[in-house]
Design an enzyme around this catalytic site. Structure first.
Site, PDB file in Angstrom:
ATOM      1  N   ASP A  33     -81.300 -19.051  22.767  1.00 21.76           N
ATOM      2  CA  ASP A  33     -81.017 -17.656  22.374  1.00 21.76           C
ATOM      3  C   ASP A  33     -80.865 -17.501  20.854  1.00 21.76           C
ATOM      4  O   ASP A  33     -80.519 -16.429  20.367  1.00 21.76           O
ATOM      5  CB  ASP A  33     -79.742 -17.156  23.075  1.00 21.76           C
ATOM      6  N   GLU A  35     -78.740 -19.161  18.821  1.00 23.72           N
ATOM      7  CA  GLU A  35     -77.464 -19.588  18.233  1.00 23.72           C
ATOM      8  C   GLU A  35     -77.561 -21.029  17.738  1.00 23.72           C
ATOM      9  O   GLU A  35     -78.285 -21.842  18.316  1.00 23.72           O
ATOM     10  CB  GLU A  35     -76.328 -19.456  19.273  1.00 23.72           C
ATOM     11  N   LYS A 183     -87.129  -8.280 -19.959  1.00 22.26           N
ATOM     12  CA  LYS A 183     -87.723  -7.978 -18.650  1.00 22.26           C
ATOM     13  C   LYS A 183     -87.157  -6.688 -18.078  1.00 22.26           C
ATOM     14  O   LYS A 183     -85.967  -6.413 -18.210  1.00 22.26           O
ATOM     15  CB  LYS A 183     -87.398  -9.152 -17.716  1.00 22.26           C
ATOM     16  N   ARG A 185     -87.017  -4.883 -14.334  1.00 22.67           N
ATOM     17  CA  ARG A 185     -87.384  -5.051 -12.921  1.00 22.67           C
ATOM     18  C   ARG A 185     -87.717  -3.700 -12.311  1.00 22.67           C
ATOM     19  O   ARG A 185     -86.934  -2.761 -12.394  1.00 22.67           O
ATOM     20  CB  ARG A 185     -86.236  -5.736 -12.149  1.00 22.67           C
ATOM     21  N   ASP A 209     -85.615 -20.760 -16.055  1.00 26.97           N
ATOM     22  CA  ASP A 209     -84.857 -19.689 -15.407  1.00 26.97           C
ATOM     23  C   ASP A 209     -83.909 -20.333 -14.391  1.00 26.97           C
ATOM     24  O   ASP A 209     -84.056 -21.504 -14.046  1.00 26.97           O
ATOM     25  CB  ASP A 209     -85.836 -18.735 -14.705  1.00 26.97           C
TER      26      ASP A 209
HETATM   27  C1  R5P Z   1     -82.927 -12.694 -12.313  1.00 19.88           C
HETATM   28  O1  R5P Z   1     -82.168 -12.168 -13.109  1.00 19.88           O
HETATM   29  C2  R5P Z   1     -83.046 -14.179 -12.154  1.00 19.88           C
HETATM   30  O2  R5P Z   1     -82.526 -14.869 -13.256  1.00 19.88           O
HETATM   31  C3  R5P Z   1     -84.471 -14.599 -11.921  1.00 19.88           C
HETATM   32  O3  R5P Z   1     -85.232 -14.264 -13.059  1.00 19.88           O
HETATM   33  C4  R5P Z   1     -85.041 -13.899 -10.717  1.00 19.88           C
HETATM   34  O4  R5P Z   1     -84.186 -14.024  -9.625  1.00 19.88           O
HETATM   35  C5  R5P Z   1     -86.395 -14.448 -10.382  1.00 19.88           C
HETATM   36  O5  R5P Z   1     -86.891 -13.754  -9.276  1.00 19.88           O
HETATM   37  P1  R5P Z   1     -88.443 -13.618  -9.026  1.00 19.88           P
HETATM   38  O6  R5P Z   1     -89.018 -15.001  -8.983  1.00 19.88           O
HETATM   39  O7  R5P Z   1     -88.509 -12.918  -7.694  1.00 19.88           O
HETATM   40  O8  R5P Z   1     -89.018 -12.787 -10.125  1.00 19.88           O
END
Ligand code: R5P
Length: 284
Positions: A33, A35, A183, A185, A209
């Site tokens: 199920d 779990e 950047k 988003r 990153d």
């Molecule tokens: C955002 O502020 C993080 O530091 C990364 O840049 C972000 O999570 C990367 O996400 P993605 O690969 O989806 O662009």
């Protein structure tokens, strides 16, 4: 005793090898199920345990709660919890009305089942404030920079302003220049990176990153650099989630792609074991 969470088996084995410690294996299954079921395969009664378990994907988060319960249910003396990748840390505040503070919700569930908490490159240090037990955030960036040195980089680069401090600190003590991009988003998968006069022409750039998730950020940053005449672009991060075909896309674009073993995957070329050994056991 090191408890080998199913989310971080290779990292746990690396720690055990260097410590010459016993490892407690965890049986884990899923019922018809859906779990989850876990069982410790060794006796932890009276032991001071260290559980290593990343919380991505969500199955690992759920199993973490179950393993924590199993550890105390079976008489362990204490538990230090190492969560090499702590998911939900990007929602560390309520950005819009109606949202939760997800990172806080997770920390509340975690802290009732351990004595101390350790993580690596938390997306936001604010997350530590949600814990009422001793909690520590370690940085894998210096280890990533050591790896990056294989490429003899001219520039270490953060793809956004949020990661600027991380890269700046990691570049300290090296002769390598560092910089960052700006950047914006648009949505979960789309980002715009503003061109910036960076003197990238003919240079080897390593972009660092904390997380590569959909790869949108890295792909945009790498494109910008190639447009500005960069000779080589390498993409590195601590937590390689590599959602969908993002790894393939990045590998087609960049000269190399690498990450740490906080989320175990085929590009986990840097181990964070030395960080954990130093913090928990004082081992250099
Ligand atoms: C955002 O502020 C993080 O530091 C990364 O840049 C972000 O999570 C990367 O996400 P993605 O690969 O989806 O662009």
């Amino acid at each position: 005793m090191l408890v080998k969470g199913p989310g971080s088996p290779a990292l746990c084995e690396r720690l055990a090898e260097r410590l010459d410690a016993d490892v407690v294996d965890v049986e884990h299954n899923i019922f018809p199920d859906g779990e989850h079921y876990v069982r410790l395969l060794d006796d932890v009664h009276g032991e001071d345990c260290v559980l290593v378990q990343a919380t991505y994907p969500d199955e690992n988060l759920l199993e973490l709660f179950l393993i924590q319960d199993a550890i105390f249910e079976n008489g362990a003396n204490s538990l230090a919890l190492v969560v090499p990748y702590y998911s939900y840390a990007r929602q560390d505040k309520r950005f819009m009305t109606g949202e939760p503070v997800s990172a806080r919700a997770i920390s509340r569930l975690i802290e009732v089942g351990c004595d101390s908490f350790f993580s690596i490159d938390l997306h936001s240090e604010n997350v530590l404030d949600f814990f009422n037990i001793p909690s520590t955030n370690l940085s894998a960036m210096p280890l990533l920079v050591d790896h990056a040195c294989l490429f003899d980089p001219d520039i270490l680069l953060s793809p956004d302003e949020g990661g600027k401090e991380r890269v700046m600190q990691a570049a300290e003590g090296t002769e390598i220049d560092w910089d960052y991009l700006v950047k914006k988003r648009i949505d979960g998968e789309t980002v715009i990176i503003e061109p910036k006069g960076m003197k990238a022409e003919g240079k080897t750039v390593v972009i660092l990153d904390d997380i590569i998730s959909t790869g949108g950020t890295m792909v945009e940053a790498a494109r910008q650099l190639f447009e500005q005449g960069a000779e080589e672009v390498h993409a590195g991060c601590t937590h390689g989630l590599f959602v969908g075909d993002s790894l393939k896309c990045l590998e087609a674009l960049c000269d190399s792609v690498f990450c740490a073993d906080t989320v175990e995957c085929e590009r986990s070329e840097v181990t964070v074991a030395p960080l954990i050994l130093h913090e928990l056991y004082g081992i250099e």
